[in-house]
Design a protein around this motif. Structure first.
Motif, PDB file in Angstrom:
ATOM      1  N   GLN A  93      40.256  36.992  44.873  1.00  0.00           N
ATOM      2  CA  GLN A  93      40.551  37.341  43.486  1.00  0.00           C
ATOM      3  C   GLN A  93      40.068  36.240  42.546  1.00  0.00           C
ATOM      4  N   ARG A  94      40.184  34.993  42.956  1.00  0.00           N
ATOM      5  CA  ARG A  94      39.712  33.904  42.098  1.00  0.00           C
ATOM      6  C   ARG A  94      38.198  33.872  42.004  1.00  0.00           C
ATOM      7  N   ASN A 125      37.492  36.547  39.584  1.00  0.00           N
ATOM      8  CA  ASN A 125      37.900  36.157  38.235  1.00  0.00           C
ATOM      9  C   ASN A 125      36.869  35.240  37.581  1.00  0.00           C
ATOM     10  N   GLU A 126      36.210  34.411  38.378  1.00  0.00           N
ATOM     11  CA  GLU A 126      35.130  33.578  37.834  1.00  0.00           C
ATOM     12  C   GLU A 126      34.034  34.442  37.217  1.00  0.00           C
ATOM     13  N   GLY A 136      40.685  38.098  29.357  1.00  0.00           N
ATOM     14  CA  GLY A 136      40.131  37.725  30.651  1.00  0.00           C
ATOM     15  C   GLY A 136      39.515  38.850  31.440  1.00  0.00           C
ATOM     16  N   PRO A 146      46.456  35.595  31.898  1.00  0.00           N
ATOM     17  CA  PRO A 146      45.524  34.717  32.626  1.00  0.00           C
ATOM     18  C   PRO A 146      46.013  34.367  34.027  1.00  0.00           C
ATOM     19  N   ARG A 147      47.304  34.223  34.184  1.00  0.00           N
ATOM     20  CA  ARG A 147      47.856  33.883  35.501  1.00  0.00           C
ATOM     21  C   ARG A 147      47.832  35.080  36.440  1.00  0.00           C
ATOM     22  N   ASN A 202      44.076  35.369  37.672  1.00  0.00           N
ATOM     23  CA  ASN A 202      43.638  34.319  38.589  1.00  0.00           C
ATOM     24  C   ASN A 202      44.539  34.196  39.813  1.00  0.00           C
ATOM     25  N   ASP A 229      47.437  33.161  39.990  1.00  0.00           N
ATOM     26  CA  ASP A 229      48.308  31.977  39.945  1.00  0.00           C
ATOM     27  C   ASP A 229      49.761  32.390  40.114  1.00  0.00           C
TER      28      ASP A 229
END
Length: 390
Positions: free
Chosen positions: A47-48, A51-52, A65, A115-116, A119, A121
């Protein structure tokens, strides 16, 4: 109906395939190709990476995002993710809670959580079902009493997927007793680290820990974690449950399992002959392939015709019903082709040399729940019967 992509859409599919080919870690692909579920660290890592690129939340606005992709490009991305196969971005984060926050959340909630969520998070789970309030969700009894600047929450949730991984839960709670049981329900965000939250595992038929019971005993939740108006949680829930139209058929997942069955049949030799050369199996594979293709075209028809939901309101039920059944058929076929090797269980966490068939039977059992989760087949048939018979 023929499915023809524009040159731009075809180029986007090629772009997605190239990105997955270059960026998806090989070990993750191999585990999932064998049918093993993505581990928590696999899901977060992929997922990260997405997300990039801006693709973790493809339908979100760019300001929060997302990539603001249209329906066609979004479904292309979903299908190619399944067919790779790659871990799906956290559905509770992206498709469910994120979608609700974009519509009902305060600006402060959007800026903090979105945002979390994108990403990974924060990992969210969904606290909807309760003992005695599964199919009849409005019968939930978990209470939230407002006391100054917080709610005190008491109750129990059940069948809570990935609660043992989750940092937070979005939950439906009853904040008042009204004449209509759909009223008086609110939508809260609950920190799973709060005192009074406890999680008890439920081991599935596949022997894995996916589901949980969650107990809420005097849990204090800040009023700032209320999404939408107090008592308007049912509206949020309906929007959430209706927001993910493109996922209901699971076409890409069906196709990936069929591709794997074909590969197994081509690589397995019995009595000096490949299983793929057996005419009965070849016919079975061809029939299943034709049904999945028909489902794919029907899904696209549903998504691309904005008026079809009004003119044919049972269309989504057809997609859910048929998609669930075809996924079960594909997983059953893989289990049959695996034979005795599919019965042998191996520890995914410690065994680096997983047998290609070692997940066949657990996946077969896991997908038995597909015709229950998200609205059981019996419910879908009731909906269709009312629409067709009046």
């Amino acid at each position: 109906m023929q499915l023809r992509f524009t040159p731009e859409q075809a180029a986007f599919r090629d772009e997605v395939r190239a990105f997955i080919r270059e960026r998806l870690p090989r070990d993750i692909r191999e585990r999932m190709r064998a049918g093993h579920p993505a581990r928590k660290q696999d899901t977060i890592a992929w997922q990260r990476i997405l997300n990039e690129r801006g693709w973790a939340a493809p339908h979100w606005p760019r300001a929060y995002g997302g990539a603001d992709l249209d329906t066609v490009r979004r479904l292309i991305l979903v299908e190619e993710t399944f067919r790779a196969p790659a871990p799906e971005p956290l559905v509770f984060n992206i498709n469910l809670l994120g979608t609700v926050l974009l519509r009902y959340g305060t600006e402060a909630q959007k800026r903090f959580f979105l945002p979390r969520l994108a990403n990974a998070d924060l990992w969210f789970c969904q606290g909807f079902s309760e003992p005695g309030a599964g199919s009849d969700l409005a019968a939930l009894r978990t209470r939230a009493v407002r006391q100054g600047g917080h709610y005190t929450v008491d109750g129990q949730k059940i069948w809570t997927s990935a609660a043992h991984h989750a940092d937070w839960m979005f939950a439906l709670v009853r904040t008042s007793q009204e004449q209509r049981k759909q009223q008086g329900i609110s939508f809260l965000l609950i920190d799973m680290r709060s005192p009074g939250v406890s999680v008890r595992p439920i081991i599935g038929l596949d022997g894995e820990h996916h589901l949980n019971e969650v107990f809420l005993d005097g849990v204090q939740v800040p009023v700032a974690n209320l999404v939408g108006e107090e008592g308007a949680g049912w509206e949020c829930a309906k929007y959430l449950l209706g927001a993910e139209r493109s996922m209901v058929a699971a076409v890409g997942l069906c196709q990936e399992r069929l591709d794997y069955a074909r590969a197994m049949a081509g690589a397995t030799v019995q009595a000096g002959r490949r299983l793929a050369d057996d005419p009965r199996l070849a016919a079975e594979l061809a029939t299943l392939g034709a049904e999945i293709r028909a489902l794919e075209l029907t899904n696209w028809r549903y998504l691309l015709d904005p008026g079809i939901e009004r003119s044919q309101p049972g269309f989504a039920s057809v997609l859910k019903l048929k998609g669930s059944e075809l996924l079960q058929e594909a997983s059953t076929l893989v289990a049959r082709l695996a034979g005795p090797a599919g019965i042998e269980r191996r520890d995914l966490a410690t065994d680096a040399a997983l047998h290609p068939a070692s997940a066949a039977l657990p996946r077969y059992f896991y997908y038995r729940a597909r015709t229950i989760a998200g609205g059981s087949s019996e419910v879908q048939k009731d909906i269709l019967a009312r629409l067709l018979l009046g």
